[in-house]
Scaffold this motif. Structure first.
Motif, mmCIF file in Angstrom:
data_model
loop_
_atom_site.group_PDB
_atom_site.id
_atom_site.type_symbol
_atom_site.label_atom_id
_atom_site.label_comp_id
_atom_site.label_asym_id
_atom_site.label_seq_id
_atom_site.Cartn_x
_atom_site.Cartn_y
_atom_site.Cartn_z
ATOM 1 N N SER A 133 58.471 29.255 71.170
ATOM 2 C CA SER A 133 58.015 27.880 71.585
ATOM 3 C C SER A 133 59.059 26.931 70.876
ATOM 4 O O SER A 133 59.151 25.838 71.678
ATOM 5 C CB SER A 133 56.492 27.551 70.831
ATOM 6 N N ARG A 134 59.660 27.159 69.635
ATOM 7 C CA ARG A 134 60.551 26.137 69.270
ATOM 8 C C ARG A 134 61.621 26.083 70.108
ATOM 9 O O ARG A 134 62.180 24.790 70.108
ATOM 10 C CB ARG A 134 60.906 26.608 67.661
ATOM 11 N N THR A 171 60.768 23.874 73.189
ATOM 12 C CA THR A 171 60.757 22.764 73.099
ATOM 13 C C THR A 171 61.947 21.771 72.584
ATOM 14 O O THR A 171 62.162 20.771 73.010
ATOM 15 C CB THR A 171 59.414 22.420 72.116
ATOM 16 N N THR A 172 62.658 22.627 71.899
ATOM 17 C CA THR A 172 64.076 22.024 71.220
ATOM 18 C C THR A 172 64.799 21.967 72.814
ATOM 19 O O THR A 172 65.505 20.941 72.936
ATOM 20 C CB THR A 172 64.793 22.944 70.515
ATOM 21 N N LYS A 192 57.472 19.860 69.071
ATOM 22 C CA LYS A 192 56.675 21.652 69.624
ATOM 23 C C LYS A 192 55.216 21.353 69.691
ATOM 24 O O LYS A 192 54.724 22.036 70.663
ATOM 25 C CB LYS A 192 56.638 22.341 68.136
ATOM 26 N N HIS A 241 51.868 23.018 72.825
ATOM 27 C CA HIS A 241 50.565 23.333 72.182
ATOM 28 C C HIS A 241 49.314 22.574 72.784
ATOM 29 O O HIS A 241 48.368 22.732 72.746
ATOM 30 C CB HIS A 241 50.569 23.667 70.706
#
Length: 197
Positions: free
Chosen positions: A32-33, A36-37, A43, A47
């Motif tokens: 997920s990091r 989103t990066t 982040k 979610h």
């Protein structure tokens, strides 16, 4: 990204970012990091739109299956035109030059993703199963037009074409196969099902 700044088409932005990470860095780097990066957002954005990362990955895979269907959907429209071998060569190349190979690897590696996809998709390997169904439908049309034999087992031919082409394209870091290599596979699989005089 600062709080309060609206992101247009956030799902699409996140899916595109996930595909870039997957293709560039592989399935183990897909977090997920990382997504989103890559997407240039916080982040928390991911979610807010998905219950968890596996829910995100499930929707990502379903979205990409839809895109793959669109890229290869021209195959059914080509029935009765060109040659069967050329039409299949173009469709298989379009399919496997997309993110399909990387997505199959992702599905294989993540048990929870695979379980969630089983709820929405038929049995088999997602992406490959849908592609085989598309090829089989195309071959039915060609059979109905008399361009392949009336007794051709289209489901078996489709599975052979998808499986063999997948193996040919499976090395995502290697040099992609040339069209002639794909065509050679297609013509070999189709031996014996061409129209009879």
């Amino acid at each position: 990204m600062p709080t309060g700044v609206a992101i247009r088409d956030v799902r699409e932005q996140l899916f595109d970012a996930a595909e870039r990470v997957l293709l560039r860095d592989g399935r183990n780097a897909l977090t997920s990091r990382a997504v989103t990066t890559e997407a240039g957002c916080a982040k928390g954005v991911l979610h807010r739109h998905f219950a968890d990362f596996d829910a995100f990955l499930t929707d990502f895979v379903l979205d990409r299956i839809g895109r793959i269907d669109a890229r290869t959907g021209a195959l059914r429209g080509s029935a009765g035109t060109g040659t069967v071998a050329d039409n299949l060569t173009a469709a298989l190349t379009a399919l496997f030059e997309s993110a399909a190979v990387a997505i199959v690897g992702l599905i294989t590696a993540r048990d929870e993703l695979r379980a969630r996809l089983r709820r929405d998709l038929p049995a088999g390997v997602p992406v490959l199963t849908e592609a085989a169904e598309l090829v089989a439908a195309y071959l039915v049309e060609e059979r109905d037009l008399g361009r392949i034999t009336a007794d051709a087992d289209v489901d078996t031919l489709a599975a052979m074409l998808i499986g063999t082409a997948h193996l040919l394209f499976a090395d995502r870091f290697g040099t992609p196969p040339e069209a002639e290599g794909v065509r050679r596979i297609v013509t070999t699989v189709l031996v014996g099902v061409g129209p009879r005089p």
